[in-house]
Design a protein around this motif. Structure first.
Motif, mmCIF file in Angstrom:
data_model
loop_
_atom_site.group_PDB
_atom_site.id
_atom_site.type_symbol
_atom_site.label_atom_id
_atom_site.label_comp_id
_atom_site.label_asym_id
_atom_site.label_seq_id
_atom_site.Cartn_x
_atom_site.Cartn_y
_atom_site.Cartn_z
ATOM 1 N N ALA A 10 27.255 46.561 51.866
ATOM 2 C CA ALA A 10 27.182 44.994 51.995
ATOM 3 C C ALA A 10 26.851 44.658 53.522
ATOM 4 N N MET A 27 21.754 45.401 46.221
ATOM 5 C CA MET A 27 22.718 44.798 45.330
ATOM 6 C C MET A 27 22.654 45.427 44.190
ATOM 7 N N VAL A 60 24.922 48.471 44.722
ATOM 8 C CA VAL A 60 26.299 48.141 44.769
ATOM 9 C C VAL A 60 27.185 47.713 43.501
ATOM 10 N N LEU A 61 26.283 47.068 42.418
ATOM 11 C CA LEU A 61 26.779 46.710 41.234
ATOM 12 C C LEU A 61 27.040 48.130 40.303
ATOM 13 N N LEU A 98 31.651 39.212 38.564
ATOM 14 C CA LEU A 98 30.480 39.400 39.669
ATOM 15 C C LEU A 98 29.156 39.395 38.928
ATOM 16 N N THR A 107 25.998 37.118 39.587
ATOM 17 C CA THR A 107 24.742 37.537 39.951
ATOM 18 C C THR A 107 23.697 37.135 39.183
ATOM 19 N N TYR A 114 28.909 39.250 47.613
ATOM 20 C CA TYR A 114 29.293 40.624 47.514
ATOM 21 C C TYR A 114 30.366 41.080 48.579
#
Length: 461
Positions: A169, A214, A217-218, A303, A307, A346
């Protein structure tokens, strides 16, 4: 066993201990040394044990060896690898800085081939930029705050997995911060499409670098108690490839403009966008199945919805801009607003979401167990040192008692034996009949004195 357990101190301690206490046939310790010059031995032994007790069985002992320079190089490389593993976002940002420099140089070179449309002057472009510059400054400030939050998360987080996520992040926010600051400072030269309309190419470059992280991270969220940060790399790489293709097609549509070919390219980009959404759904669905707690599942679904909504805003604004529903200033402000929300969510999710709960609990428990183990080991070492010191004192006391008993036995033998002879012979003389009165009186006085002296010696001994 006592003698074997004592290490040598300055090369002489073991031999002295052997002379102090020698095991007999029945297992007892018999002192055989006649001098008690053992105070320096015990003092040096205690100093040696106190210096070594807290360095035994610790992590720092692994770095102690004869080849100091090689170990320093090895430890430095180990620290670098550990930093890369725990802070991958920082390493990625260093690599991205070189890409950024190359992009800025390329934009300067290509700006000579891009010309604005007729009637569009640089002055009008500057007016548009001045109107949106405040929004860009505000966006850079927000990303700066997110950077501080990510750094604090990396410093204060207990779980190593969460520190890795915070570093990713951090990369997202640092890239966005640099791009927006560069836009405010006019680092990028103006670029135009085939119709002469201005294009913000730097934002496409930013999205190409940040959206894969991103997705990464997901894919990393919801993997509690798993060793790998990303459990399904093929699915993540597939989603990243479709995402990059979507952004390339979107940039191509901006360059071509609002013509038939341009809208055909946009439709292809929209198809890639749908595939990216489906891959993200697959990634989140897998993480939900692997999630350890209901709180983690709720955070993941929330989240995912954020998104979807925020990413859907980008093509919507793109369409409205090309249909001239939004002018350049309105489009720039709306795009900046959505971009800030899409990236800041995030950082906020990692700070407030219920992710990696079991990893945090497990890390805390392991640290507590290691602390308790180290405390117990230090206690055991102190106890061993005290026991060995007491054993040494016991050996010294037994040796002293042995010598005292030997001294008393010698004194008893050297004094009482002659006195017993004097008493015996005087008694024999008194029993004889040929002694006159004067001699008998002398012998009687001698016998009385000898018995009195024998009584005093017995009391002393």
């Amino acid at each position: 066993r006592l003698v074997k357990d004592f290490p040598s101190v300055n090369g002489v301690a073991k031999s002295r201990v052997v002379h102090i206490a020698s095991p007999s046939e029945n297992g007892t310790l018999i002192p055989v040394v006649h001098s008690l010059n053992q105070a320096p031995l015990i003092s040096s032994y205690r100093n040696k044990m106190s210096q070594n007790s807290f360095h035994t069985k610790t992590k720092s002992s692994s770095f102690i060896s004869d080849s100091g320079s090689n170990d320093e190089k090895g430890s430095f490389s180990t620290r670098i690898k550990k930093a890369q593993k725990e802070m991958p976002g920082v390493a990625l940002f260093i690599v991205w800085c070189f890409i950024y420099v190359g992009f800025v140089y390329g934009s300067w070179v290509l700006s000579g081939y891009c010309k604005p449309k007729m009637g569009f002057s640089a002055q009008s472009d500057e007016v548009t930029l001045d109107k949106s510059k405040f929004v860009n400054v505000l966006a850079a400030f927000i990303f700066g705050v997110c950077i501080i939050m990510d750094i604090s998360g990396m410093v204060f987080q207990v779980s190593a997995k969460k520190r890795q996520l915070n570093s990713l992040a951090l990369f997202i926010n640092m890239v966005a911060f640099v791009v927006y600051v560069s836009t405010v400072l006019d680092v990028f030269t103006p670029m135009y499409d085939t119709t002469g309309e201005p294009i913000a190419v730097q934002f496409f470059m930013q999205w190409m670098c940040t959206t894969p992280i991103m997705i990464l991270v997901l894919a990393s969220l919801g993997t509690s108690m798993e060793e790998n940060l990303v459990p399904d790399w093929p699915l993540v790489i597939n989603a990243i490839c479709w995402d990059e293709l979507m952004l390339v097609l979107g940039l191509t549509h901006n360059i071509i403009g609002s013509c038939f070919i341009g809208w055909a390219v946009f439709c292809c980009a929209a198809s890639c966008f749908v595939v990216v959404y489906y891959r993200i759904w697959q990634i989140i669905d897998r993480n939900v199945k692997q999630a350890a707690t209901t709180y983690e599942i709720t955070s993941l679904r929330g989240l995912q919805i954020y998104t979807y909504l925020l990413w859907l805003s980008f093509p919507t604004l793109h369409i409205l801009h090309h249909l001239h529903v939004l002018d350049d200033t309105q489009f720039s402000i709306c795009r900046t607003f959505v971009d800030v929300l899409a990236k800041a969510i995030y950082t906020v999710a990692l700070m407030t979401g219920n992710f990696c709960i079991l990893d945090t609990v497990a890390t805390l428990r392991l640290q507590q167990m290691e602390t308790e183990k180290d405390s117990k080991e230090r206690t055991v070492l102190r106890t061993e040192v005290m026991n060995r010191a007491l054993q040494m004192a016991c050996v010294e006391a037994e040796t002293s008692a042995r010598l005292s008993r030997k001294f008393i036995a010698n004194i008893s033998h050297e004094l009482r034996t002659p006195l017993n002879s004097v008493v015996a012979f005087n008694s024999l003389l008194l029993e004889a009949d040929d002694l006159n009165s004067i001699h008998r009186e002398y012998v009687s006085s001698s016998l009385t004195s000898a018995e009195a002296l024998l009584g005093i010696i017995n009391q002393v001994l």
